[in-house]
Design a protein around this motif. Sequence first.
Motif, PDB file in Angstrom:
ATOM      1  N   ARG A  80       0.831  -1.207   0.000  1.00  0.00           N
ATOM      2  CA  ARG A  80       0.000   0.000   0.000  1.00  0.00           C
ATOM      3  C   ARG A  80       0.865   1.257   0.000  1.00  0.00           C
ATOM      4  O   ARG A  80       0.564   2.243  -0.676  1.00  0.00           O
ATOM      5  CB  ARG A  80      -0.940  -0.013   1.209  1.00  0.00           C
ATOM      6  N   GLU A  85      -1.014   4.410  -1.651  1.00  0.00           N
ATOM      7  CA  GLU A  85      -2.335   4.470  -1.016  1.00  0.00           C
ATOM      8  C   GLU A  85      -2.257   5.198   0.311  1.00  0.00           C
ATOM      9  O   GLU A  85      -1.377   4.925   1.127  1.00  0.00           O
ATOM     10  CB  GLU A  85      -2.866   3.049  -0.772  1.00  0.00           C
ATOM     11  N   GLU A  89      -7.863   4.475   1.893  1.00  0.00           N
ATOM     12  CA  GLU A  89      -8.236   4.696   0.495  1.00  0.00           C
ATOM     13  C   GLU A  89      -8.668   3.401  -0.210  1.00  0.00           C
ATOM     14  O   GLU A  89      -9.695   3.358  -0.876  1.00  0.00           O
ATOM     15  CB  GLU A  89      -7.049   5.302  -0.262  1.00  0.00           C
ATOM     16  N   ASN A  90      -7.841   2.357  -0.092  1.00  0.00           N
ATOM     17  CA  ASN A  90      -8.141   1.067  -0.732  1.00  0.00           C
ATOM     18  C   ASN A  90      -8.350   1.203  -2.244  1.00  0.00           C
ATOM     19  O   ASN A  90      -9.283   0.639  -2.810  1.00  0.00           O
ATOM     20  CB  ASN A  90      -9.381   0.413  -0.104  1.00  0.00           C
ATOM     21  N   ARG A  91      -7.480   1.991  -2.896  1.00  0.00           N
ATOM     22  CA  ARG A  91      -7.597   2.114  -4.351  1.00  0.00           C
ATOM     23  C   ARG A  91      -7.127   0.852  -5.068  1.00  0.00           C
ATOM     24  O   ARG A  91      -7.525   0.585  -6.192  1.00  0.00           O
ATOM     25  CB  ARG A  91      -6.754   3.314  -4.840  1.00  0.00           C
TER      26      ARG A  91
END
Length: 660
Positions: A80, A85, A89-91
Amino acid sequence: MKESQIGIIAFGDFYIDAAKRLLLTRGGETLPLMPKAFDTLLYLVQRSGKIIGKDELMSAIWADRIVEDNNLTQNISTLRRVLGEKHGENRFIATVPGQGYKFVAEVRPHESAERLAPLAALLLEEPGSSAPPLSPPPAPPSAVPVSFPPSLSTNEDRRQEAAKERSSGRLWLPALALICAAGVSAAVIYFWRGNETPASTATVKTVAVLPFKPLLGEARNEALEMGITDTLITKISSSEEIIVRPFSSVRRYRSLEQDPMRAGQELGVDSVLDGSIQTVGGQIRISARLIRARDGKQLWSGKFDEKFTDIFSVQDSISERVLAALDLNLNSALRKRVTKRYTDNAEAYQLYMKGNFHASKIVLPEARKGVAYYQQAISLDPNYVLPYVGLARAYTTFSLTGEVPANEAMPLGKAAAMRALELDDTLAESHIAMGLIAFWYDWNWIEAEKRYRRALELDPNNPLPYFYFAHLNSNLGRHTEAVAMGKRARELDPLSLITNSLEGQFNFYGGRYDEAISRLQKTLELEPSFWHPHLILSMIYTEKGMFAEAVAQADQADKLAGGNVQALSMKGYALAKSGKLIEARMVLAELKQTALARYVAPYNFAVIYNALGETDAAFDYLEKAHAGRSVLMVFLKVDPKWSNLKNEKRYQDLLIRTGL
């Protein structure tokens, strides 16, 4: 998608070259990942959109061994961070509570990514064959040297105020995109005893040598790993043009899954040297690489396969090639320092490394093991100076931990330090060892200062002389100089817990309570379970009249240290000062009970008796502490616990007899 079909995988602004096991940005920059972190990313990307359970992921990545959940958690955290990230966010990677992880970014079909293959081939053709950065990184600022106080031997009454230092904090640039165009030159590959990649022309100011790792986790020999690391630190730091982080700062990075780039950034260095070790029979195989911390670019790498008896040659070669990769002038004088050997006996060297491994744990049973190994090394090579230095340090540790009376351990340490100086008076560590004895045991402040000054002349980038010189200045009441030198020691060794904590102590004895608390709290941010900051916080809170907080901090120090008589003494002192006399006497009784089973320095009893108002008893114990040359007597002049006795003739007499 099957791995054989992938070639290059594209997602977001990133690409994965599965065959070459590389993660790249759209601009062509290579983002370094540890092998297991890359495996984790590839496994998730290949199964994009699916929830992957933790057990499945751990079984796939660590198929050959059993690991704990935090190994996987660390990998996910690293990914991450590398992918940019922000928290929550967890994009790219989403955590599915109670189930596992899911790669949520769109993974573009491999056909669309194949158009990038020629570009990737150009960028990845050779290690280091990349276009120049868009703008050259500026050189980091140098710290203003610390001004030393006038020598004690001159008997000058007035002291110069130590020069204020600029922080030597490093300037960190964001990773720069690389220009992908014609004119990218191929680097030259040369070989020496194995495969090596070319040196870079980049100038590097600060370096960290991380603990070398075994190729096979189950075949760990930590004494060898730490020993080789420590030796390389010493050799590479032979050049005064660079600062090498000491072993005390890098030893925390010995886990098998350590990310060298992250370690380098935490250590605040420009480059990192890490590597692996494998021993089979009488053979040793070492792989090493030097990478740039800010972007992971490889500056040099090499492989060495030799008999263990040739380990000294391997260490010399690695050190020389690292210095060359740092674009330093490896002249004859520097080469002589780098290749200097203290023994040619490989077995004695192994015993010395084992001695260091055990003695560095700073608990009495382990330190005793260290002493035994040092003595065995000396029996094989009586002129091997380093085990004598180790012995001097170990015997000093016996007394500083309060486990052994100073008049029993320190004479042995003094004999070892004197022998080290006889064998090599150009070794900074020999002078440091003698300085410690002069300070803690002989109470010869002039001799201690002389040794620390000489150590700094011999090794000006070594944090230890600054650290010990700061301690000397603090205990003599030269607080401005102490704080300045303590700060410089921390700049050179930023992750050393004791260096950070003692900077807080120097501020405390200088009357700078708020500054002391701030530094101690920052130390606890580095390691919440370190006991020493809690002890000093207890002292500060007592002086500020915050007695409940003082008792709580003393209890915490005692608990974390596994039973610390100085912390127990501080608790009794705080209770007595707060008016809780019965509870203070209960602590005093506990100390006396402890003294039936182990050594308790008389100074600790004197502290509580003084707070209880029993001055005669306090002086009786101080006299015992003086007679036994207790190391705690060096605090007599600056410890505010004795402020009520300043006008007592007996107190002044003790100061005179202690040389304070």
